[in-house]
Design a protein around this motif. Structure first.
Motif, mmCIF file in Angstrom:
data_model
loop_
_atom_site.group_PDB
_atom_site.id
_atom_site.type_symbol
_atom_site.label_atom_id
_atom_site.label_comp_id
_atom_site.label_asym_id
_atom_site.label_seq_id
_atom_site.Cartn_x
_atom_site.Cartn_y
_atom_site.Cartn_z
ATOM 1 N N ALA A 49 0.826 -1.202 0.000
ATOM 2 C CA ALA A 49 0.000 0.000 0.000
ATOM 3 C C ALA A 49 0.861 1.254 0.000
ATOM 4 N N ALA A 50 2.027 1.160 0.614
ATOM 5 C CA ALA A 50 2.922 2.317 0.701
ATOM 6 C C ALA A 50 3.731 2.527 -0.567
ATOM 7 N N ASN A 51 4.222 1.429 -1.170
ATOM 8 C CA ASN A 51 5.218 1.591 -2.233
ATOM 9 C C ASN A 51 5.007 0.732 -3.478
ATOM 10 N N TRP A 62 15.954 -11.106 -3.081
ATOM 11 C CA TRP A 62 15.148 -9.889 -3.172
ATOM 12 C C TRP A 62 15.310 -8.948 -1.976
ATOM 13 N N PRO A 63 15.154 -9.406 -0.715
ATOM 14 C CA PRO A 63 15.228 -8.452 0.400
ATOM 15 C C PRO A 63 16.553 -7.694 0.480
ATOM 16 N N TRP A 64 17.639 -8.299 -0.004
ATOM 17 C CA TRP A 64 18.945 -7.641 0.060
ATOM 18 C C TRP A 64 19.101 -6.585 -1.027
ATOM 19 N N GLY A 65 18.485 -6.805 -2.168
ATOM 20 C CA GLY A 65 18.530 -5.827 -3.238
ATOM 21 C C GLY A 65 19.937 -5.358 -3.570
ATOM 22 N N GLU A 66 20.108 -4.035 -3.583
ATOM 23 C CA GLU A 66 21.386 -3.444 -3.978
ATOM 24 C C GLU A 66 22.444 -3.550 -2.883
ATOM 25 N N GLN A 296 9.784 10.451 12.616
ATOM 26 C CA GLN A 296 10.907 11.379 12.756
ATOM 27 C C GLN A 296 12.255 10.677 12.734
ATOM 28 N N TYR A 297 12.236 9.345 12.940
ATOM 29 C CA TYR A 297 13.496 8.603 12.947
ATOM 30 C C TYR A 297 13.858 8.035 11.571
ATOM 31 N N ARG A 298 12.962 8.170 10.586
ATOM 32 C CA ARG A 298 13.215 7.698 9.221
ATOM 33 C C ARG A 298 13.748 6.267 9.227
ATOM 34 N N ASP A 299 12.972 5.352 9.804
ATOM 35 C CA ASP A 299 13.462 3.983 9.897
ATOM 36 C C ASP A 299 13.438 3.254 8.556
ATOM 37 N N ASP A 300 12.990 3.937 7.486
ATOM 38 C CA ASP A 300 13.138 3.357 6.150
ATOM 39 C C ASP A 300 14.574 3.443 5.661
ATOM 40 N N LEU A 301 15.389 4.282 6.296
ATOM 41 C CA LEU A 301 16.791 4.455 5.911
ATOM 42 C C LEU A 301 17.671 3.529 6.738
ATOM 43 N N ARG A 302 18.577 2.859 6.053
ATOM 44 C CA ARG A 302 19.418 1.842 6.681
ATOM 45 C C ARG A 302 20.888 2.131 6.372
ATOM 46 N N LEU A 303 21.789 1.531 7.146
ATOM 47 C CA LEU A 303 23.221 1.692 6.911
ATOM 48 C C LEU A 303 23.914 0.335 6.904
ATOM 49 N N LEU A 304 24.849 0.168 5.982
ATOM 50 C CA LEU A 304 25.807 -0.926 6.028
ATOM 51 C C LEU A 304 27.123 -0.346 6.524
ATOM 52 N N GLN A 325 17.909 2.254 1.497
ATOM 53 C CA GLN A 325 16.510 2.524 1.827
ATOM 54 C C GLN A 325 15.661 1.293 1.534
ATOM 55 N N ALA A 326 14.745 0.980 2.449
ATOM 56 C CA ALA A 326 13.808 -0.117 2.233
ATOM 57 C C ALA A 326 12.669 0.365 1.335
ATOM 58 N N HIS A 327 12.435 -0.363 0.248
ATOM 59 C CA HIS A 327 11.381 -0.014 -0.703
ATOM 60 C C HIS A 327 10.867 -1.310 -1.314
ATOM 61 N N GLN A 328 9.591 -1.606 -1.111
ATOM 62 C CA GLN A 328 8.991 -2.858 -1.575
ATOM 63 C C GLN A 328 9.709 -4.067 -0.961
ATOM 64 N N MET A 329 10.047 -3.937 0.324
ATOM 65 C CA MET A 329 10.741 -4.989 1.082
ATOM 66 C C MET A 329 12.055 -5.378 0.409
ATOM 67 N N ARG A 330 12.714 -4.399 -0.160
ATOM 68 C CA ARG A 330 13.987 -4.604 -0.844
ATOM 69 C C ARG A 330 14.861 -3.400 -0.571
ATOM 70 N N LEU A 331 16.156 -3.613 -0.398
ATOM 71 C CA LEU A 331 17.078 -2.517 -0.142
ATOM 72 C C LEU A 331 17.575 -1.918 -1.454
ATOM 73 N N ARG A 332 17.532 -0.597 -1.523
ATOM 74 C CA ARG A 332 18.093 0.122 -2.653
ATOM 75 C C ARG A 332 18.972 1.240 -2.111
ATOM 76 N N HIS A 333 19.852 1.775 -2.944
ATOM 77 C CA HIS A 333 20.696 2.886 -2.505
ATOM 78 C C HIS A 333 19.828 4.095 -2.184
ATOM 79 N N ALA A 334 20.135 4.747 -1.089
ATOM 80 C CA ALA A 334 19.378 5.927 -0.689
ATOM 81 C C ALA A 334 19.688 7.093 -1.628
ATOM 82 N N ALA A 335 18.703 7.926 -1.860
ATOM 83 C CA ALA A 335 18.905 9.134 -2.661
ATOM 84 C C ALA A 335 19.846 10.088 -1.932
#
Length: 385
Positions: A49-51, A62-66, A296-304, A325-335
């Motif tokens: 519903a979100a993405n 898939w979950p690991w993505g990029e 406010q914590y932007r938990d969609d953003l992740r760090l390696l 960034q988590a998007h469609q239950m997959r990690l992609r590079h953050a903007a």
């Protein structure tokens, strides 16, 4: 291993149960003993519903993505993560808990896709489906060739470090322990005749001394020691004083890096006496996408976290933090703008520790060792009970 520098990937919470398990090729039983969500597929629906639509079944990768390409590009000498999921079909639901995570053992190729060298298990979800679930988790990981620290069939096994061999007869030793502050029930503690995790009730002087004693008994010249700790609350940037003292005591006693996790977002970074202390690496993979609250914590953003250490001293040469960034239950590079947001928060919250963090043109956060005479907690800070 590039040159003489040893690079470790220290990843946060990898939560492959619940919604993530449901999109993989072998979804387990979806029913959940939660008060508000009783079907794990609901978490997939929230994310969609979100993405947008998520493929089902999704590939194991898939979950690991990029993140997989980022891992390969960094070529770390050891990959260490916190596996915050039981791997079981057990229905022995742990009482008194509001959230339960399990993944079907047949979905373990998803975890294996990241090629972890060590899975830390001393956390507040590994016994969500009882000791029978823990036994199956340990057996499943072993059968897949995945090594685990922090949990075992008895206390000796739970406390035994995982040893990662490096070229030149060097080793990385990984200890894993969990604390009550992260929500781990006291009854999950391993004993001489009971399975469980390496558990500490609090970040006390006695607990630190016990871990230091174990480090000193097994550490050899040329070894690097990582202590992986599940501690603290889910949200917020403040680091309790007892955790700071505990981390300092570990470094003073021979640990080369402290790998903290439990918070759903990254927490401050310290370089104490030249050694990296990550107070909270945040979630890496989870099924929280589309869940409201704590925006406010932007938990969609992740760090390696790629931490590069001098091999003879264990001191930090540099650290690279790759924003995802988590998007469609997959990690992609953050903007770029999201990487800038992460940099602003982490630089500000780490400044009290004297830590200098920059953002390079590629959008990677760089942690630099403190310069001689720089402010920060660089002196011995003994624990007081």
């Amino acid at each position: 291993m590039g040159g003489d520098i040893v690079t470790l990937c220290l990843a946060g919470d990898v939560m492959l149960g619940r919604g993530v398990d449901q999109i993989l090729p072998h979804p387990g039983e979806p029913s959940l003993p939660e008060a508000y969500v009783t079907d794990a597929r609901t978490y997939v629906e929230l994310a969609e519903a979100a993405n947008g639509t998520i493929p089902r079944p999704a590939a194991f990768s898939w979950p690991w993505g990029e993140a997989l390409a980022a891992l390969d590009a960094a070529a770390p000498d050891a990959r260490i993560l916190n596996l915050e999921t039981s791997v079981t079909q057990s229905d022995d639901i742990a009482p008194g808990k509001s959230v339960h995570y399990r993944m079907h053992p047949a979905n373990l190729p998803c975890l294996a896709a990241a090629r972890p060298d060590v899975c830390s298990l001393a956390n507040n979800h590994v016994l969500d489906y009882g000791r029978r679930g823990l036994a199956e988790t340990l057996d499943s990981l072993a059968a897949a060739g995945l090594r685990a620290a922090g949990a075992g069939r008895d206390l000796d096994e739970a406390r035994r470090p995982v040893v990662v061999s490096l070229p030149g007869h060097r080793r990385v030793l990984v200890f894993s322990l969990g604390m009550a502050s992260s929500g781990i029930p006291h009854t999950w503690a391993a004993t001489a005749d009971r399975s469980g995790i390496d558990f500490s009730d609090e970040a006390s002087h006695a607990a630190a001394a016990e871990v230091v004693g174990r480090i000193r008994r097994v550490k050899r010249p040329g070894d690097l020691v990582v202590v992986s700790i599940h501690w603290g609350s889910n949200w917020g940037y403040a680091v309790p004083r007892d955790q700071i003292r505990f981390a300092h005591a570990l470094v003073d006693g021979g640990a080369d890096a402290v790998h903290g996790h439990s918070s759903h977002h990254p927490r401050p970074v310290e370089v104490y006496r030249g050694h990296p202390v990550l107070y909270g690496c945040g979630d890496l993979i989870d099924d929280y996408e589309g869940i409201g609250g704590n925006e406010q914590y932007r938990d969609d953003l992740r760090l390696l976290y790629f931490v590069s250490l001098e091999p003879d001293t264990g001191r930090l040469d540099h650290a690279r933090l790759v924003p995802l960034q988590a998007h469609q239950m997959r990690l992609r590079h953050a903007a770029r703008k999201d990487a800038e947001w992460l940099h602003g928060v982490l630089a500000r919250t780490s400044r009290t520790f004297g830590t200098h963090i920059t953002l390079d043109p590629e959008g990677t956060l760089m942690v630099h060792p403190p310069q001689p005479g720089a402010p920060g907690r660089t002196q011995r800070d003994p624990i007081t009970s």
